[in-house]
Design a protein around this motif. Structure first.
Motif, PDB file in Angstrom:
ATOM      1  N   LEU A  14      19.703 -18.273  31.761  1.00  0.00           N
ATOM      2  CA  LEU A  14      20.734 -17.971  32.797  1.00  0.00           C
ATOM      3  C   LEU A  14      20.255 -19.143  34.049  1.00  0.00           C
ATOM      4  CD1 LEU A  14      21.724 -14.762  32.328  1.00  0.00           C
ATOM      5  CD2 LEU A  14      22.785 -16.336  31.595  1.00  0.00           C
ATOM      6  N   THR A  15      21.579 -19.750  34.145  1.00  0.00           N
ATOM      7  CA  THR A  15      20.984 -20.827  35.034  1.00  0.00           C
ATOM      8  C   THR A  15      21.779 -20.110  36.273  1.00  0.00           C
ATOM      9  OG1 THR A  15      23.734 -22.277  35.632  1.00  0.00           O
ATOM     10  CG2 THR A  15      21.782 -22.659  33.937  1.00  0.00           C
ATOM     11  N   LEU A  16      21.582 -20.708  38.353  1.00  0.00           N
ATOM     12  CA  LEU A  16      21.542 -20.650  38.781  1.00  0.00           C
ATOM     13  C   LEU A  16      23.486 -20.182  38.632  1.00  0.00           C
ATOM     14  CD1 LEU A  16      19.751 -21.300  41.663  1.00  0.00           C
ATOM     15  CD2 LEU A  16      19.685 -19.390  40.700  1.00  0.00           C
ATOM     16  N   ALA A  17      23.940 -20.750  38.500  1.00  0.00           N
ATOM     17  CA  ALA A  17      26.128 -20.760  38.234  1.00  0.00           C
ATOM     18  C   ALA A  17      26.032 -19.839  37.458  1.00  0.00           C
ATOM     19  CB  ALA A  17      26.240 -22.197  37.900  1.00  0.00           C
ATOM     20  N   ASP A  18      25.608 -19.515  36.188  1.00  0.00           N
ATOM     21  CA  ASP A  18      25.121 -18.177  34.915  1.00  0.00           C
ATOM     22  C   ASP A  18      25.544 -16.916  36.070  1.00  0.00           C
ATOM     23  OD1 ASP A  18      26.023 -19.719  33.376  1.00  0.00           O
ATOM     24  OD2 ASP A  18      24.038 -19.903  32.705  1.00  0.00           O
ATOM     25  N   VAL A  19      24.058 -17.515  36.682  1.00  0.00           N
ATOM     26  CA  VAL A  19      24.130 -15.632  37.254  1.00  0.00           C
ATOM     27  C   VAL A  19      25.295 -15.402  38.464  1.00  0.00           C
ATOM     28  CG1 VAL A  19      22.222 -14.392  38.971  1.00  0.00           C
ATOM     29  CG2 VAL A  19      21.761 -15.655  36.941  1.00  0.00           C
ATOM     30  N   ALA A  20      25.235 -16.684  38.788  1.00  0.00           N
ATOM     31  CA  ALA A  20      26.444 -16.316  40.258  1.00  0.00           C
ATOM     32  C   ALA A  20      27.910 -16.043  39.519  1.00  0.00           C
ATOM     33  CB  ALA A  20      26.705 -17.903  41.154  1.00  0.00           C
ATOM     34  N   LEU A  21      27.934 -16.721  38.166  1.00  0.00           N
ATOM     35  CA  LEU A  21      29.240 -16.015  37.621  1.00  0.00           C
ATOM     36  C   LEU A  21      28.898 -14.828  37.286  1.00  0.00           C
ATOM     37  CD1 LEU A  21      32.286 -17.200  36.563  1.00  0.00           C
ATOM     38  CD2 LEU A  21      30.709 -17.912  34.527  1.00  0.00           C
ATOM     39  N   ILE A  22      28.625 -14.598  36.966  1.00  0.00           N
ATOM     40  CA  ILE A  22      27.686 -12.408  36.030  1.00  0.00           C
ATOM     41  C   ILE A  22      28.497 -12.153  37.212  1.00  0.00           C
ATOM     42  CG2 ILE A  22      26.865 -11.651  35.158  1.00  0.00           C
ATOM     43  CD1 ILE A  22      25.176 -13.597  33.794  1.00  0.00           C
ATOM     44  N   CYS A  31      20.724 -18.197  45.252  1.00  0.00           N
ATOM     45  CA  CYS A  31      18.951 -18.737  46.337  1.00  0.00           C
ATOM     46  C   CYS A  31      18.763 -17.562  46.737  1.00  0.00           C
ATOM     47  CB  CYS A  31      19.702 -20.025  46.838  1.00  0.00           C
ATOM     48  SG  CYS A  31      20.120 -21.238  45.341  1.00  0.00           S
ATOM     49  N   ASN A  32      19.336 -17.364  48.212  1.00  0.00           N
ATOM     50  CA  ASN A  32      19.065 -16.304  48.859  1.00  0.00           C
ATOM     51  C   ASN A  32      18.196 -15.102  48.314  1.00  0.00           C
ATOM     52  OD1 ASN A  32      19.751 -18.147  50.546  1.00  0.00           O
ATOM     53  ND2 ASN A  32      21.762 -16.839  51.255  1.00  0.00           N
ATOM     54  N   VAL A  33      19.258 -14.260  47.209  1.00  0.00           N
ATOM     55  CA  VAL A  33      18.443 -13.265  46.793  1.00  0.00           C
ATOM     56  C   VAL A  33      17.289 -13.447  46.381  1.00  0.00           C
ATOM     57  CG1 VAL A  33      18.926 -11.840  44.955  1.00  0.00           C
ATOM     58  CG2 VAL A  33      20.846 -12.182  46.492  1.00  0.00           C
ATOM     59  N   ILE A  34      17.367 -15.125  45.756  1.00  0.00           N
ATOM     60  CA  ILE A  34      15.995 -15.438  45.042  1.00  0.00           C
ATOM     61  C   ILE A  34      14.254 -15.356  45.749  1.00  0.00           C
ATOM     62  CG2 ILE A  34      14.302 -16.914  44.257  1.00  0.00           C
ATOM     63  CD1 ILE A  34      17.056 -17.391  41.807  1.00  0.00           C
ATOM     64  N   ASN A  35      14.871 -15.473  47.378  1.00  0.00           N
ATOM     65  CA  ASN A  35      14.308 -16.064  48.208  1.00  0.00           C
ATOM     66  C   ASN A  35      13.855 -15.152  48.987  1.00  0.00           C
ATOM     67  OD1 ASN A  35      13.420 -18.925  47.025  1.00  0.00           O
ATOM     68  ND2 ASN A  35      16.142 -19.641  48.180  1.00  0.00           N
ATOM     69  N   THR A  41      17.759  -5.767  50.175  1.00  0.00           N
ATOM     70  CA  THR A  41      18.248  -6.350  48.687  1.00  0.00           C
ATOM     71  C   THR A  41      16.797  -7.008  48.239  1.00  0.00           C
ATOM     72  OG1 THR A  41      20.186  -6.629  48.428  1.00  0.00           O
ATOM     73  CG2 THR A  41      19.330  -7.602  47.413  1.00  0.00           C
ATOM     74  N   PRO A  42      16.064  -6.212  46.206  1.00  0.00           N
ATOM     75  CA  PRO A  42      15.107  -6.586  46.158  1.00  0.00           C
ATOM     76  C   PRO A  42      15.287  -8.260  45.436  1.00  0.00           C
ATOM     77  CG  PRO A  42      15.745  -5.563  44.516  1.00  0.00           C
ATOM     78  CD  PRO A  42      17.098  -5.096  45.216  1.00  0.00           C
ATOM     79  N   ARG A  43      14.360  -8.555  45.682  1.00  0.00           N
ATOM     80  CA  ARG A  43      13.712 -10.670  45.710  1.00  0.00           C
ATOM     81  C   ARG A  43      14.271 -10.064  43.342  1.00  0.00           C
ATOM     82  NH1 ARG A  43       8.907 -13.748  47.405  1.00  0.00           N
ATOM     83  NH2 ARG A  43      10.788 -15.275  47.599  1.00  0.00           N
ATOM     84  N   LEU A  44      14.886 -11.348  43.151  1.00  0.00           N
ATOM     85  CA  LEU A  44      15.429 -11.575  41.510  1.00  0.00           C
ATOM     86  C   LEU A  44      14.221 -12.125  41.372  1.00  0.00           C
ATOM     87  CD1 LEU A  44      17.972 -10.599  39.397  1.00  0.00           C
ATOM     88  CD2 LEU A  44      18.767 -13.681  40.276  1.00  0.00           C
ATOM     89  N   PRO A  45      14.068 -11.441  40.052  1.00  0.00           N
ATOM     90  CA  PRO A  45      12.722 -12.678  39.410  1.00  0.00           C
ATOM     91  C   PRO A  45      13.577 -13.472  38.823  1.00  0.00           C
ATOM     92  CG  PRO A  45      13.023 -10.306  39.247  1.00  0.00           C
ATOM     93  CD  PRO A  45      14.156 -10.397  39.506  1.00  0.00           C
ATOM     94  N   ALA A  62      17.851  -5.688  34.193  1.00  0.00           N
ATOM     95  CA  ALA A  62      16.463  -5.053  35.160  1.00  0.00           C
ATOM     96  C   ALA A  62      16.630  -4.833  36.257  1.00  0.00           C
ATOM     97  CB  ALA A  62      14.863  -5.668  34.428  1.00  0.00           C
ATOM     98  N   TRP A  63      17.310  -5.981  37.238  1.00  0.00           N
ATOM     99  CA  TRP A  63      16.978  -6.238  38.378  1.00  0.00           C
ATOM    100  C   TRP A  63      18.600  -5.558  39.089  1.00  0.00           C
ATOM    101  CZ3 TRP A  63      21.679  -8.503  41.107  1.00  0.00           C
ATOM    102  CH2 TRP A  63      20.600  -8.875  42.532  1.00  0.00           C
ATOM    103  N   MET A  64      19.866  -5.781  38.441  1.00  0.00           N
ATOM    104  CA  MET A  64      20.719  -5.091  38.601  1.00  0.00           C
ATOM    105  C   MET A  64      20.762  -3.784  38.109  1.00  0.00           C
ATOM    106  SD  MET A  64      24.328  -7.033  37.124  1.00  0.00           S
ATOM    107  CE  MET A  64      23.956  -7.561  35.614  1.00  0.00           C
ATOM    108  N   GLU A  65      19.703  -2.570  37.204  1.00  0.00           N
ATOM    109  CA  GLU A  65      19.466  -1.684  37.603  1.00  0.00           C
ATOM    110  C   GLU A  65      19.300  -1.441  38.183  1.00  0.00           C
ATOM    111  OE1 GLU A  65      20.335   1.076  34.923  1.00  0.00           O
ATOM    112  OE2 GLU A  65      21.973  -0.410  34.897  1.00  0.00           O
TER     113      GLU A  65
END
Length: 71
Positions: A14-22, A31-35, A41-45, A62-65
Motif C-alpha cells: 500500500l502507498t501512504l495515500a492508501d494507508v491514509a484512506l484505510i 508520515c508522522n506515525v511512520i516517523n 503510538t507505535p511506529r508503523l513498519p 498487525a499495527w492496528m491490532e
C-alpha cells in the motif's frame, strides 16, 4: 480519487495515500506515525524505496491490532 472499495482490491503493498484512506486520516499523519512523531503510538513498519514509503497490508493490520490492544 481512490475510494475504499478500490483499496480493498489492491495487492499486498500500500502507498501512504492508501494507508491514509484505510485509517481515515491524512497522508501527513501517516508520515508522522511512520516517523514516530505521534506520542503513545507505535511506529508503523514500512519499506522505503528511495523517497517513497510503502506499507505491506499485513504490517498495517498487525499495527492496528497492536494499537487496539494498547487502549
Amino acid at each position: 480519487m481512490t475510494n475504499y472499495n478500490n483499496v480493498a482490491r489492491l495487492g499486498e503493498v500500500l502507498t501512504l495515500a492508501d494507508v491514509a484512506l484505510i485509517l481515515r486520516c491524512s497522508k501527513a499523519h501517516v508520515c508522522n506515525v511512520i516517523n514516530g512523531k505521534v506520542p503513545d503510538t507505535p511506529r508503523l513498519p514500512h519499506l522505503a524505496v528511495g523517497r517513497r514509503k510503502l506499507v505491506r497490508r499485513e504490517w498495517l493490520e498487525a499495527w492496528m491490532e497492536q494499537s487496539k490492544r494498547q487502549c
